[in-house]
Design a protein around this motif. Structure first.
Motif, short mmCIF file in Angstrom:
data_model
loop_
_atom_site.label_atom_id
_atom_site.label_comp_id
_atom_site.label_asym_id
_atom_site.label_seq_id
_atom_site.Cartn_x
_atom_site.Cartn_y
_atom_site.Cartn_z
N ALA A 294 0.83 -1.21 0.00
CA ALA A 294 0.00 0.00 0.00
C ALA A 294 0.86 1.25 0.00
O ALA A 294 0.56 2.23 -0.70
CB ALA A 294 -0.93 0.00 1.21
N VAL A 295 1.94 1.21 0.77
CA VAL A 295 2.85 2.36 0.84
C VAL A 295 3.47 2.62 -0.53
O VAL A 295 3.51 3.76 -1.01
CB VAL A 295 3.97 2.12 1.87
N THR A 296 3.92 1.55 -1.18
CA THR A 296 4.55 1.68 -2.50
C THR A 296 3.57 2.25 -3.52
O THR A 296 3.90 3.16 -4.27
CB THR A 296 5.05 0.30 -2.99
N ILE A 297 2.34 1.71 -3.53
CA ILE A 297 1.32 2.17 -4.48
C ILE A 297 1.00 3.64 -4.24
O ILE A 297 0.95 4.44 -5.18
CB ILE A 297 0.03 1.32 -4.37
N PHE A 298 0.80 4.01 -2.96
CA PHE A 298 0.45 5.39 -2.64
C PHE A 298 1.57 6.36 -3.02
O PHE A 298 1.32 7.41 -3.59
CB PHE A 298 0.12 5.53 -1.14
N PHE A 299 2.78 5.97 -2.72
CA PHE A 299 3.90 6.87 -3.02
C PHE A 299 4.20 6.95 -4.52
O PHE A 299 4.66 7.98 -5.01
CB PHE A 299 5.15 6.48 -2.22
N PHE A 300 3.90 5.88 -5.23
CA PHE A 300 4.03 5.92 -6.68
C PHE A 300 3.03 6.92 -7.25
O PHE A 300 3.34 7.68 -8.17
CB PHE A 300 3.78 4.53 -7.27
N GLY A 301 1.82 6.94 -6.67
CA GLY A 301 0.81 7.91 -7.07
C GLY A 301 1.24 9.33 -6.76
O GLY A 301 1.07 10.25 -7.57
N THR A 302 1.83 9.55 -5.58
CA THR A 302 2.28 10.88 -5.18
C THR A 302 3.41 11.37 -6.09
O THR A 302 3.44 12.54 -6.49
CB THR A 302 2.78 10.86 -3.71
N LEU A 303 4.31 10.46 -6.43
CA LEU A 303 5.41 10.82 -7.34
C LEU A 303 4.86 11.16 -8.73
O LEU A 303 5.28 12.14 -9.35
CB LEU A 303 6.40 9.66 -7.43
#
Length: 424
Positions: A294-303
């Motif tokens: 979830a962290v990876t997916i969310f941060f990929f979205g933020t990037l």
């Protein structure tokens, strides 16, 4: 065999819809950057869904304004600031003030965007290369220089269709990342319903957050740049229906994506009493709740949100200048190269001085609301001028939306002034 063919046809249809996006993709790029994501995360983690009503109204008025500016461009054949200068008394001074105000807000936003994007990449690298931990400042600055250098190089070779394709990729990844994140953490239904009832958090920073919300979701740059992007797309008066659909789709997507970010932050952090103040607060608190995926997916979205905003933010000053001068944007001109280079240097201020990009982002969004009433009033005068609109009559519904947007923007600007005085 037929099942696999059906699956392929569905995928092809989805890709066709995504690639069929018009100038609305730039509206999403301008609106949902790390500034918007930051505001939504901070609001969701600090106030829950209390400011959902502000987001809903901002997106509703944004849709009306995108539609109005788009129709004006297709019918009159002119761009916004050029039209202000030509048709409105005192429009020349008005246009210059708008250029200064919007460029200031967008360049401030660009500093935070680059700072946050570089920090996110650093944190991802630090997870795999522990030796970087003691060199955060140097690594973040190097990453920031590389990012802005690549984007500047792309700006020099790109045309409208090139920018549009890159934005489609980033915005698609961003939207999917945030919506998928909702499956890991989500708010209580009662929080969502309560968030639709108008109220302002009666705590320090509450007024600032409301102003930042409107500054990021109802950004003046989105509407002013629309006529130029419509011209770049090659649309004519025959595309009025397409322009309307594009405006509505863009406004709906901005609401869905932004609300998803706020909902994730509310579900993960609000009830734990863990407000976000730094870039990585979101990751550190999401991890135990939803895990690494979830962290990876969310941060990929933020990037993706950050990278999708760099193009529009770099483009805004040369766009507005071109609009004011002639209504034509020449990406190969010396003026374009110089202005975008200055914007790149400004973008590096936060990484160079090691400032907190979260604070810079929220502050820059507040500055955006001060130009908004002028931008709304300008289009009201233009679309209701029969001579400019060549006999096309603006509907009562659109006028009600525009005047409501003007009242809303004036209230929010006043709120923003009070917020700045409290901050200073």
């Amino acid at each position: 065999m037929s099942t696999s063919k059906n699956k392929l046809s569905v995928i092809k249809k989805i890709i066709a819809i995504i690639l069929g996006f018009g100038p609305g993709i730039f509206a999403i790029g301008y609106t949902i950057g790390t500034g918007s994501v930051t505001s939504m995360i901070v609001a969701g983690s600090t106030y829950g869904m209390q400011l959902l009503w502000v987001l809903l109204l901002s997106c509703l008025f944004s849709g009306v304004l995108m539609f109005a500016y788009g129709n004006y461009a297709l019918i009159s054949g002119e761009t916004a600031l050029y039209g202000f200068k030509k048709h409105i008394k005192g429009g020349k001074i008005l246009a210059i003030l708008i250029i200064i105000g919007i460029s200031f807000g967008q360049w401030n936003s660009l500093m935070g965007i680059l700072g946050i994007s570089a920090n996110i990449i650093y944190e991802i690298l630090a997870m795999y290369f522990e030796g970087l931990v003691g060199f955060q400042y140097e690594t973040v600055l190097t990453i920031a220089i590389l990012i802005i250098g690549v984007f500047y190089a792309l700006m020099l070779v790109g045309k409208y269709t090139f920018f549009e394709k890159i934005l489609v990729i980033f915005v698609t990844f961003m939207g999917l990342s945030f919506i998928i994140s909702l499956f890991f953490v989500y708010p209580l239904p009662k929080d969502v319903i309560a968030g639709l009832i108008p109220s302002v958090p009666s705590v320090p920073g509450g007024k600032m957050m409301v102003a930042a919300f409107v500054g990021t979701t109802m950004a003046a740059a989105t509407f002013l740049s629309r006529p130029l992007f419509i011209r770049g797309k090659g649309w004519t008066i025959d595309n009025l229906k397409q322009q309307k659909q594009d405006s509505i789709t863009a406004a709906i997507l901005v609401f869905i994506i932004s609300a998803s970010v706020m909902a994730v932050a509310c579900g993960a952090l609000f009830h734990q009493g863990q407000p976000v103040t730094k870039v990585l607060d979101m990751a550190n608190t999401l991890e135990p709740v939803a895990g690494n995926l979830a962290v990876t997916i969310f941060f990929f979205g933020t990037l993706s949100a950050g990278l999708s905003s760099i193009f529009p933010c770099l483009l805004i000053a040369p766009l507005l200048l071109a609009d004011y001068q002639s209504g034509e944007l020449d990406t190969s001109s010396r003026q374009f190269r110089i202005v975008t280079f200055i914007a790149c240097l400004v973008a590096l201020i936060v990484p160079i001085f090691g400032a907190n990009p979260i604070e810079m982002q929220i502050l820059s969004q507040v500055f955006n609301v001060f130009v908004l009433p002028i931008v709304v009033l300008g289009i009201i005068l233009m679309v209701n001028n029969k001579k400019i609109m060549k006999g096309y009559k603006t509907s009562i519904f659109v006028n009600v939306g525009l005047f409501s947007a003007l009242l809303f923007s004036c209230i929010i600007s006043y709120n923003g002034i009070l917020a700045l005085f409290d901050f200073l």
